[in-house]
Motif scaffolding. Structure first.
Motif, mmCIF file in Angstrom:
data_model
loop_
_atom_site.group_PDB
_atom_site.id
_atom_site.type_symbol
_atom_site.label_atom_id
_atom_site.label_comp_id
_atom_site.label_asym_id
_atom_site.label_seq_id
_atom_site.Cartn_x
_atom_site.Cartn_y
_atom_site.Cartn_z
ATOM 1 N N SER A 95 52.011 56.204 40.988
ATOM 2 C CA SER A 95 52.241 56.241 42.430
ATOM 3 C C SER A 95 52.415 54.829 42.972
ATOM 4 O O SER A 95 51.642 53.921 42.634
ATOM 5 N N PRO A 96 53.426 54.608 43.824
ATOM 6 C CA PRO A 96 53.606 53.282 44.437
ATOM 7 C C PRO A 96 52.410 52.843 45.267
ATOM 8 O O PRO A 96 52.234 51.654 45.520
ATOM 9 N N TYR A 97 51.587 53.797 45.687
ATOM 10 C CA TYR A 97 50.374 53.431 46.432
ATOM 11 C C TYR A 97 49.395 52.667 45.544
ATOM 12 O O TYR A 97 48.679 51.775 46.007
ATOM 13 N N ILE A 98 49.407 53.009 44.247
ATOM 14 C CA ILE A 98 48.487 52.361 43.303
ATOM 15 C C ILE A 98 49.151 51.197 42.600
ATOM 16 O O ILE A 98 48.600 50.096 42.523
ATOM 17 N N ALA A 99 50.336 51.433 42.056
ATOM 18 C CA ALA A 99 51.026 50.411 41.254
ATOM 19 C C ALA A 99 51.861 49.514 42.162
ATOM 20 O O ALA A 99 52.654 49.998 42.977
ATOM 21 N N LYS A 100 51.679 48.220 42.006
ATOM 22 C CA LYS A 100 52.428 47.232 42.785
ATOM 23 C C LYS A 100 53.237 46.358 41.830
ATOM 24 O O LYS A 100 52.724 45.892 40.812
ATOM 25 N N GLY A 101 54.492 46.149 42.181
ATOM 26 C CA GLY A 101 55.378 45.334 41.364
ATOM 27 C C GLY A 101 55.420 43.889 41.831
ATOM 28 O O GLY A 101 54.758 43.511 42.808
ATOM 29 N N PRO A 102 56.226 43.066 41.152
ATOM 30 C CA PRO A 102 56.336 41.651 41.541
ATOM 31 C C PRO A 102 56.781 41.464 42.980
ATOM 32 O O PRO A 102 56.264 40.584 43.682
ATOM 33 N N LEU A 103 57.724 42.279 43.448
ATOM 34 C CA LEU A 103 58.192 42.131 44.831
ATOM 35 C C LEU A 103 57.097 42.499 45.831
ATOM 36 O O LEU A 103 57.004 41.900 46.911
ATOM 37 N N ASP A 104 56.272 43.473 45.460
ATOM 38 C CA ASP A 104 55.158 43.842 46.350
ATOM 39 C C ASP A 104 54.158 42.695 46.480
ATOM 40 O O ASP A 104 53.645 42.427 47.577
ATOM 41 N N VAL A 105 53.876 42.035 45.363
ATOM 42 C CA VAL A 105 52.954 40.900 45.403
ATOM 43 C C VAL A 105 53.555 39.756 46.210
ATOM 44 O O VAL A 105 52.862 39.096 46.999
ATOM 45 N N TRP A 106 54.866 39.514 46.028
ATOM 46 C CA TRP A 106 55.536 38.473 46.798
ATOM 47 C C TRP A 106 55.461 38.781 48.297
ATOM 48 O O TRP A 106 55.191 37.901 49.121
ATOM 49 N N THR A 107 55.704 40.031 48.652
ATOM 50 C CA THR A 107 55.614 40.430 50.058
ATOM 51 C C THR A 107 54.203 40.240 50.590
ATOM 52 O O THR A 107 53.998 39.733 51.699
ATOM 53 N N THR B 217 27.941 36.058 38.345
ATOM 54 C CA THR B 217 27.987 35.418 39.663
ATOM 55 C C THR B 217 28.466 36.346 40.772
ATOM 56 O O THR B 217 28.080 36.177 41.935
ATOM 57 N N GLY B 218 29.360 37.282 40.440
ATOM 58 C CA GLY B 218 29.917 38.152 41.467
ATOM 59 C C GLY B 218 30.907 37.476 42.378
ATOM 60 O O GLY B 218 31.288 38.038 43.422
ATOM 61 N N THR B 219 31.351 36.264 42.026
ATOM 62 C CA THR B 219 32.300 35.514 42.844
ATOM 63 C C THR B 219 33.658 35.484 42.148
ATOM 64 O O THR B 219 33.834 35.998 41.047
ATOM 65 N N GLY B 220 34.623 34.828 42.792
ATOM 66 C CA GLY B 220 35.925 34.630 42.182
ATOM 67 C C GLY B 220 36.681 35.929 41.970
ATOM 68 O O GLY B 220 36.321 36.994 42.484
ATOM 69 N N ILE B 221 37.748 35.836 41.193
ATOM 70 C CA ILE B 221 38.573 37.000 40.916
ATOM 71 C C ILE B 221 37.791 38.039 40.112
ATOM 72 O O ILE B 221 37.863 39.242 40.374
ATOM 73 N N GLY B 222 37.034 37.587 39.124
ATOM 74 C CA GLY B 222 36.282 38.513 38.293
ATOM 75 C C GLY B 222 35.279 39.333 39.078
ATOM 76 O O GLY B 222 35.059 40.519 38.799
ATOM 77 N N GLY B 223 34.643 38.732 40.066
ATOM 78 C CA GLY B 223 33.677 39.460 40.876
ATOM 79 C C GLY B 223 34.310 40.329 41.940
ATOM 80 O O GLY B 223 33.647 41.211 42.499
ATOM 81 N N SER B 224 35.595 40.102 42.237
ATOM 82 C CA SER B 224 36.249 40.837 43.323
ATOM 83 C C SER B 224 37.116 41.988 42.838
ATOM 84 O O SER B 224 37.450 42.873 43.642
ATOM 85 N N ILE B 225 37.500 41.986 41.562
ATOM 86 C CA ILE B 225 38.413 43.021 41.075
ATOM 87 C C ILE B 225 37.794 44.413 41.237
ATOM 88 O O ILE B 225 38.457 45.363 41.680
ATOM 89 N N LYS C 11 35.560 45.308 43.364
ATOM 90 C CA LYS C 11 35.498 45.623 44.795
ATOM 91 C C LYS C 11 36.864 46.089 45.297
ATOM 92 O O LYS C 11 36.962 47.058 46.050
ATOM 93 N N PHE C 12 37.926 45.384 44.876
ATOM 94 C CA PHE C 12 39.266 45.789 45.297
ATOM 95 C C PHE C 12 39.576 47.205 44.811
ATOM 96 O O PHE C 12 40.162 48.015 45.545
ATOM 97 N N ASN C 13 39.193 47.506 43.576
ATOM 98 C CA ASN C 13 39.465 48.833 43.026
ATOM 99 C C ASN C 13 38.655 49.904 43.750
ATOM 100 O O ASN C 13 39.170 50.976 44.080
ATOM 101 N N GLN D 233 45.650 43.715 46.774
ATOM 102 C CA GLN D 233 44.787 42.592 46.379
ATOM 103 C C GLN D 233 44.505 42.625 44.875
ATOM 104 O O GLN D 233 44.454 41.573 44.221
ATOM 105 N N LEU D 234 44.316 43.817 44.329
ATOM 106 C CA LEU D 234 44.026 43.948 42.897
ATOM 107 C C LEU D 234 45.181 43.429 42.050
ATOM 108 O O LEU D 234 44.987 42.608 41.141
ATOM 109 N N TRP D 235 46.384 43.881 42.337
ATOM 110 C CA TRP D 235 47.542 43.444 41.551
ATOM 111 C C TRP D 235 47.865 41.973 41.801
ATOM 112 O O TRP D 235 48.291 41.265 40.891
ATOM 113 N N THR D 236 47.632 41.512 43.019
ATOM 114 C CA THR D 236 47.849 40.097 43.305
ATOM 115 C C THR D 236 46.879 39.233 42.521
ATOM 116 O O THR D 236 47.255 38.166 42.009
#
Length: 296
Positions: free
Chosen positions: A67-79, A241-249, A251-253, A260-263
């Motif tokens: 589903s495009p709601y879940i999967a984001k492509g390169p153009l979505d991240v750029w946007t 630590t719960g910080t940075g990208i590793g600590g936020s993935i 949460k984003f999910n 944010q997850l794909w970015t």
């Protein structure tokens, strides 16, 4: 009484005096051209790798039926980062997370490389040290890091820089140590014999012959360690630590913030690729200045 020769210089002497600067200039120009070629090749390889990654990413998103709601492509991240109305706010949200992950990766990379080089030198100087320590290194390599991470966090403290450094070091250590040991073992036997003939000991041979000759392997260890350090940083952030990208993935999910997850994944992949090629460029520059081939 000293006699001063005031006769004109002979043609042969004049030729020698003018030939050396020309030869040196030609040699420097050739080195500069070779360095430019290697830099362009490194940038070209990085560009090809990035293009392949983008095409594979877009193919996975487009052809798997997600589903495009879940999967984001390169153009979505750029946007999300550049052209969306809230792009500035999005960058303000993502870039500090990336900066924290880079800092954690840097800690693990530096500590892991230092430990690997020190251990490799110690192993080269003493077989007893190698026999005693190498099984522990292999044990750390064999046991899944997720299994021993709770013990590491218990000892070093949750959320501390020490926990990040230890987890990153465990990820980086073994491949870096293997590369550096390989480089130290490839020293020219003739050069080692010359050092010993002139009375040099094992430490002198290591300093004069083994370490300079191992530079290509040290850079190879650094290149291999860059992705490992990023992986270790993500793991430390997730578990400690719960910080940075590793600590936020997570949460984003959990919050269905899939942009944010794909970015996050895209930025970490891009930065890892850039750092890998940056180490390669530094390797080419250093080895070219030392008159050593980069090995590719």
């Amino acid at each position: 009484m000293d006699v001063i020769d005031t006769s004109p210089a002979t043609p042969a002497a004049s030729h020698v005096g003018t030939a050396d600067p020309i030869a040196v200039a030609r040699l420097r120009a050739e080195r500069r051209r070779g360095l430019r070629r290697t830099l362009l090749r490194s940038l070209g390889n990085a560009g090809i790798t990035l293009l392949v990654l983008l095409l594979l990413w877009q193919a996975i998103v487009s052809l798997t039926g997600i589903s495009p709601y879940i999967a984001k492509g390169p153009l979505d991240v750029w946007t999300f980062l550049v052209t969306a109305p809230k792009a500035e706010a999005n960058r303000a949200q993502m870039f500090p997370l990336v900066g924290q992950t880079l800092l954690d990766a840097w800690i693990g990379f530096v500590v892991g490389m230092i430990v690997a080089i020190v251990l490799a030198i110690a192993f080269s100087l003493s077989k007893a040290i190698e026999a005693g320590v190498m099984p522990l290194v292999l044990l750390l390599r064999t046991i899944p890091l997720v299994s021993i991470a709770p013990v590491i966090i218990l000892v070093t403290g949750r959320g501390t820089p020490a926990s990040v450094a230890v987890i990153g070091t465990v990820v980086v250590l073994f491949p870096a140590l293997a590369n550096v040991l390989f480089g130290l073992s490839r020293a020219s036997q003739q050069s080692l014999d010359v050092v010993h003939v002139f009375g040099g000991g094992r430490f002198t041979a290591l300093r004069k012959v083994n370490l300079p000759g191992a530079l290509p392997s040290v850079f190879a260890a650094a290149r291999v360690s860059v992705p490992g350090a990023v992986t270790g940083a993500l793991l430390a952030e997730w578990l400690s630590t719960g910080t940075g990208i590793g600590g936020s993935i997570l949460k984003f999910n959990a919050q269905a913030q899939f942009a944010q997850l794909w970015t996050s994944i895209a930025l970490i992949t891009l930065i890892t690729l850039v750092l890998y090629n940056l180490v390669q460029i530094v390797e080419n520059i250093v080895l070219a200045r030392m008159g050593m081939a980069a090995g590719r």
